[in-house]
Design a protein around this motif. Structure first.
Motif, PDB file in Angstrom:
ATOM      1  N   LEU A 118       0.817  -1.217   0.000  1.00  0.00           N
ATOM      2  CA  LEU A 118       0.000   0.000   0.000  1.00  0.00           C
ATOM      3  C   LEU A 118       0.853   1.270   0.000  1.00  0.00           C
ATOM      4  O   LEU A 118       0.441   2.283  -0.568  1.00  0.00           O
ATOM      5  CB  LEU A 118      -0.927   0.001   1.219  1.00  0.00           C
ATOM      6  CG  LEU A 118      -2.030  -1.072   1.191  1.00  0.00           C
ATOM      7  CD1 LEU A 118      -2.704  -1.184   2.550  1.00  0.00           C
ATOM      8  CD2 LEU A 118      -3.064  -0.759   0.108  1.00  0.00           C
ATOM      9  N   LEU A 119       2.022   1.203   0.646  1.00  0.00           N
ATOM     10  CA  LEU A 119       2.851   2.411   0.757  1.00  0.00           C
ATOM     11  C   LEU A 119       3.879   2.501  -0.366  1.00  0.00           C
ATOM     12  O   LEU A 119       4.562   3.527  -0.511  1.00  0.00           O
ATOM     13  CB  LEU A 119       3.543   2.444   2.124  1.00  0.00           C
ATOM     14  CG  LEU A 119       2.582   2.440   3.324  1.00  0.00           C
ATOM     15  CD1 LEU A 119       3.347   2.404   4.634  1.00  0.00           C
ATOM     16  CD2 LEU A 119       1.635   3.646   3.280  1.00  0.00           C
ATOM     17  N   GLY A 120       4.027   1.417  -1.165  1.00  0.00           N
ATOM     18  CA  GLY A 120       4.908   1.458  -2.330  1.00  0.00           C
ATOM     19  C   GLY A 120       6.361   1.711  -1.983  1.00  0.00           C
ATOM     20  O   GLY A 120       7.062   2.428  -2.710  1.00  0.00           O
ATOM     21  N   ASP A 121       6.803   1.144  -0.887  1.00  0.00           N
ATOM     22  CA  ASP A 121       8.172   1.407  -0.427  1.00  0.00           C
ATOM     23  C   ASP A 121       8.530   0.327   0.586  1.00  0.00           C
ATOM     24  O   ASP A 121       7.652  -0.402   1.082  1.00  0.00           O
ATOM     25  CB  ASP A 121       8.219   2.791   0.247  1.00  0.00           C
ATOM     26  CG  ASP A 121       9.643   3.332   0.391  1.00  0.00           C
ATOM     27  OD1 ASP A 121      10.605   2.608   0.049  1.00  0.00           O
ATOM     28  OD2 ASP A 121       9.775   4.482   0.845  1.00  0.00           O
ATOM     29  N   ASP A 122       9.804   0.245   0.910  1.00  0.00           N
ATOM     30  CA  ASP A 122      10.169  -0.526   2.085  1.00  0.00           C
ATOM     31  C   ASP A 122       9.621   0.191   3.321  1.00  0.00           C
ATOM     32  O   ASP A 122       9.396   1.407   3.290  1.00  0.00           O
ATOM     33  CB  ASP A 122      11.691  -0.668   2.184  1.00  0.00           C
ATOM     34  CG  ASP A 122      12.213  -1.672   1.157  1.00  0.00           C
ATOM     35  OD1 ASP A 122      11.379  -2.357   0.517  1.00  0.00           O
ATOM     36  OD2 ASP A 122      13.438  -1.748   0.982  1.00  0.00           O
ATOM     37  N   VAL A 123       9.397  -0.569   4.378  1.00  0.00           N
ATOM     38  CA  VAL A 123       8.756   0.019   5.561  1.00  0.00           C
ATOM     39  C   VAL A 123       9.535  -0.332   6.818  1.00  0.00           C
ATOM     40  O   VAL A 123      10.326  -1.275   6.846  1.00  0.00           O
ATOM     41  CB  VAL A 123       7.292  -0.483   5.719  1.00  0.00           C
ATOM     42  CG1 VAL A 123       6.440  -0.080   4.509  1.00  0.00           C
ATOM     43  CG2 VAL A 123       7.236  -1.985   5.952  1.00  0.00           C
ATOM     44  N   TYR A 124       9.293   0.444   7.848  1.00  0.00           N
ATOM     45  CA  TYR A 124       9.819   0.133   9.181  1.00  0.00           C
ATOM     46  C   TYR A 124       8.703   0.415  10.182  1.00  0.00           C
ATOM     47  O   TYR A 124       7.676   1.027   9.836  1.00  0.00           O
ATOM     48  CB  TYR A 124      11.080   0.952   9.489  1.00  0.00           C
ATOM     49  CG  TYR A 124      10.828   2.425   9.670  1.00  0.00           C
ATOM     50  CD1 TYR A 124      10.638   3.268   8.570  1.00  0.00           C
ATOM     51  CD2 TYR A 124      10.758   2.994  10.941  1.00  0.00           C
ATOM     52  CE1 TYR A 124      10.390   4.625   8.730  1.00  0.00           C
ATOM     53  CE2 TYR A 124      10.507   4.347  11.115  1.00  0.00           C
ATOM     54  CZ  TYR A 124      10.325   5.161  10.004  1.00  0.00           C
ATOM     55  OH  TYR A 124      10.062   6.498  10.173  1.00  0.00           O
ATOM     56  N   VAL A 125       8.902  -0.024  11.405  1.00  0.00           N
ATOM     57  CA  VAL A 125       7.871   0.160  12.434  1.00  0.00           C
ATOM     58  C   VAL A 125       8.089   1.505  13.126  1.00  0.00           C
ATOM     59  O   VAL A 125       9.099   1.715  13.809  1.00  0.00           O
ATOM     60  CB  VAL A 125       7.889  -0.996  13.451  1.00  0.00           C
ATOM     61  CG1 VAL A 125       6.893  -0.717  14.587  1.00  0.00           C
ATOM     62  CG2 VAL A 125       7.539  -2.308  12.765  1.00  0.00           C
ATOM     63  N   HIS A 126       7.148   2.388  12.934  1.00  0.00           N
ATOM     64  CA  HIS A 126       7.193   3.710  13.567  1.00  0.00           C
ATOM     65  C   HIS A 126       6.795   3.615  15.043  1.00  0.00           C
ATOM     66  O   HIS A 126       7.321   4.336  15.891  1.00  0.00           O
ATOM     67  CB  HIS A 126       6.219   4.633  12.814  1.00  0.00           C
ATOM     68  CG  HIS A 126       5.963   5.949  13.476  1.00  0.00           C
ATOM     69  ND1 HIS A 126       6.901   6.946  13.532  1.00  0.00           N
ATOM     70  CD2 HIS A 126       4.854   6.432  14.107  1.00  0.00           C
ATOM     71  CE1 HIS A 126       6.395   7.994  14.181  1.00  0.00           C
ATOM     72  NE2 HIS A 126       5.168   7.712  14.547  1.00  0.00           N
ATOM     73  N   GLN A 127       5.840   2.733  15.322  1.00  0.00           N
ATOM     74  CA  GLN A 127       5.345   2.591  16.702  1.00  0.00           C
ATOM     75  C   GLN A 127       4.648   1.243  16.809  1.00  0.00           C
ATOM     76  O   GLN A 127       4.021   0.784  15.858  1.00  0.00           O
ATOM     77  CB  GLN A 127       4.337   3.703  17.005  1.00  0.00           C
ATOM     78  CG  GLN A 127       3.802   3.719  18.424  1.00  0.00           C
ATOM     79  CD  GLN A 127       2.580   4.640  18.576  1.00  0.00           C
ATOM     80  OE1 GLN A 127       1.447   4.179  18.551  1.00  0.00           O
ATOM     81  NE2 GLN A 127       2.819   5.926  18.730  1.00  0.00           N
ATOM     82  N   SER A 128       4.731   0.613  17.965  1.00  0.00           N
ATOM     83  CA  SER A 128       3.950  -0.607  18.207  1.00  0.00           C
ATOM     84  C   SER A 128       3.458  -0.586  19.638  1.00  0.00           C
ATOM     85  O   SER A 128       4.084   0.026  20.514  1.00  0.00           O
ATOM     86  CB  SER A 128       4.784  -1.866  17.966  1.00  0.00           C
ATOM     87  OG  SER A 128       5.734  -2.043  19.004  1.00  0.00           O
ATOM     88  N   ARG A 129       2.323  -1.210  19.844  1.00  0.00           N
ATOM     89  CA  ARG A 129       1.820  -1.314  21.208  1.00  0.00           C
ATOM     90  C   ARG A 129       0.744  -2.385  21.292  1.00  0.00           C
ATOM     91  O   ARG A 129       0.169  -2.788  20.279  1.00  0.00           O
ATOM     92  CB  ARG A 129       1.255   0.009  21.705  1.00  0.00           C
ATOM     93  CG  ARG A 129       0.033   0.507  20.984  1.00  0.00           C
ATOM     94  CD  ARG A 129      -0.413   1.813  21.646  1.00  0.00           C
ATOM     95  NE  ARG A 129      -1.672   2.311  21.158  1.00  0.00           N
ATOM     96  CZ  ARG A 129      -1.793   3.331  20.308  1.00  0.00           C
ATOM     97  NH1 ARG A 129      -0.722   3.895  19.798  1.00  0.00           N
ATOM     98  NH2 ARG A 129      -2.982   3.751  19.949  1.00  0.00           N
ATOM     99  N   ILE A 130       0.493  -2.811  22.500  1.00  0.00           N
ATOM    100  CA  ILE A 130      -0.696  -3.619  22.774  1.00  0.00           C
ATOM    101  C   ILE A 130      -1.693  -2.708  23.473  1.00  0.00           C
ATOM    102  O   ILE A 130      -1.346  -2.047  24.453  1.00  0.00           O
ATOM    103  CB  ILE A 130      -0.374  -4.839  23.655  1.00  0.00           C
ATOM    104  CG1 ILE A 130       0.751  -5.672  23.026  1.00  0.00           C
ATOM    105  CG2 ILE A 130      -1.620  -5.708  23.845  1.00  0.00           C
ATOM    106  CD1 ILE A 130       1.286  -6.752  23.946  1.00  0.00           C
TER     107      ILE A 130
END
Lengths: 296, 296
Positions: A118-130
């Motif tokens: 969907l973002l048309g790029d490599d990605v990284y995790v900006h934020q994660s949480r439970i």
């Protein structure tokens, strides 16, 4: 930075205003796990609900892991957020760094692959949480665009990020499911007020700045109304970084626990915040851009 | 009065306990506006939802009247309840006495007739109010049995009363609709704690005593779960005085405004409270029993 220089200026002391989004929702035509119909739904509505992405056994295993995370969470740590007025855990951040099982979930081809598509790029995790929304006492979240906060407080330049919610318990109409305003992602709502220092210490429990004016919410909800996102454990919801969303409290006996992961395009890495002097801490906004590995 | 003498003793300093209800749900076979199927549903589930009882025009007229009541309501009067922490009006009580249009609604053959049919007796209005749950800021109601409070704090002897909710705005899944535990009316949940003096000043905004223990709620919800009551304006909901109910807050742009009327059988008029020294004021619990007139 003034309103004229920054298309997504917000909380600079002006009033509320609705302006058109300048960025695409779907970036390019990179292949991935989503069907063309799923991509189209995401682009049109700002979100797509994918049932059965994780098996019931996988979801149950992650729920066990989530309970262990909550039990082990130090109550006074910055990345552990408690419910207002209580000792129940509301959110535990940074699980993609601290827990291998959640790191694997973030990098899975079914999840990261959809984000790359969907973002048309490599990605990284900006934020994660439970996010834990316990039975009886789970509190609501106010209406907001995630991007508005990430731009103003974290320095995310463009709308080239998305949020993923992985349902660990059944999300019903009644236990405080994600509510969205379909189509609202195509507009940007400048918010009134000016962000106070260290706003995140308050906003993660109860948001007061960066929540659109009621008039703007009425206007954006006037066409498609409000939709709820419900589904069994293992359902995955992808939603655009600028989709307006909220959730009611949980008064039912059924807890609502979800994993929440934000993927950002590597080309959209953070710069200085657009509306505050200091960026928020890394557990809220990753500044170390390491692309998630492609499946071998 | 001790637990052994009073079958519905509660908040006498003991713990939480679930006991069987001693009274019928449906009293006798008096004729009335409800069909046999509607009466059966009420008896089995503890509630029945009747769509289209009032016409759209009638409902719209009552909504206008309700807005006028809220605007005119003196903010510091006992019978006017504000939202916690805000100036928005949450409830205005005693509208069956203060406003002719709501007095007529209470006495209408479609409403009072259904109450007479289910309670097998002439009826009077024990309590009336307009519940405003404004868009964005409407707060939740905790789980409770109305009868538990009316018995302990008002002196209502038996379970021979019912509540009626008249929907003035659309009640959706998302704007804090009435939530019920179907079948819970067949059990009585004794609540822990002891009622503090003047409890109603607090409980009408946020209830702390007379709310069942979480374990009891889990147990009673384990068979039929939680159901929501939704419908367009003009829908009428009848529910047994002992049905466990609650509602979530309203985070949507759509207000939820309802009229709420409690009918009690004239043979079930109030006596001294079963759990407090002083009864609550008459705007909460009518002590002057005047049967609603039968249609001529």
């Amino acid at each position: 930075m003034t309103a004229t220089a920054d298309p997504y200026a917000s909380r600079f002391g002006g009033g509320s205003e609705i302006v058109r989004r300048e960025d695409p929702v779907r970036w390019g035509d990179r292949p991935g796990p989503l069907s063309p119909a799923e991509v189209d739904a995401y682009e049109a509505n700002g979100f797509v609900v994918l049932r059965g992405v994780l098996s019931p056994a996988e979801a149950a295993g992650l729920l066990d892991d989530a309970h262990r995370v909550a039990e082990a969470a130090p109550r006074n740590a910055d990345h552990v957020i408690l419910e207002p007025g209580g000792a129940a855990v509301r959110s535990v951040f940074r699980v993609h760094r601290d827990r291998a099982v959640f790191a694997r979930l973030c990098a899975d081809p079914r999840t990261a692959g959809a984000a790359r598509q969907l973002l048309g790029d490599d990605v990284y995790v900006h934020q994660s949480r439970i996010n834990f929304k316990p039975a009886f006492v789970g509190e609501p979240f106010s209406w907001h665009s995630d991007f508005e906060t990430w731009h103003v407080e974290d320095g995310m330049p463009r709308m080239r990020a998305l949020s993923m919610s992985v349902l660990l318990t059944e999300n019903t109409e009644h236990n405080g499911p994600l509510l969205v305003i379909p189509g609202s992602h195509r507009w940007f709502v400048r918010c009134a007020g000016v962000t106070p220092p260290d706003h995140h210490r308050e906003s993660l429990r109860h948001q007061r700045y960066g929540s659109p004016a009621e008039g703007a919410l009425h206007q954006l909800a006037s066409s498609a109304g409000v939709a709820s996102v419900i589904g069994p454990p293992g359902t995955i919801v992808l939603f655009d970084c600028n989709l307006l969303h909220a959730s009611a409290g949980n008064v039912t006996p059924l807890p609502r626990h979800n994993v929440f992961v934000v993927y950002n395009a590597v080309s959209n890495a953070l710069v200085a915040p657009f509306g505050t002097a200091r960026p928020r801490p890394p557990f809220l906004a990753e500044r170390d851009v390491v692309p998630l590995p492609l499946p071998s």
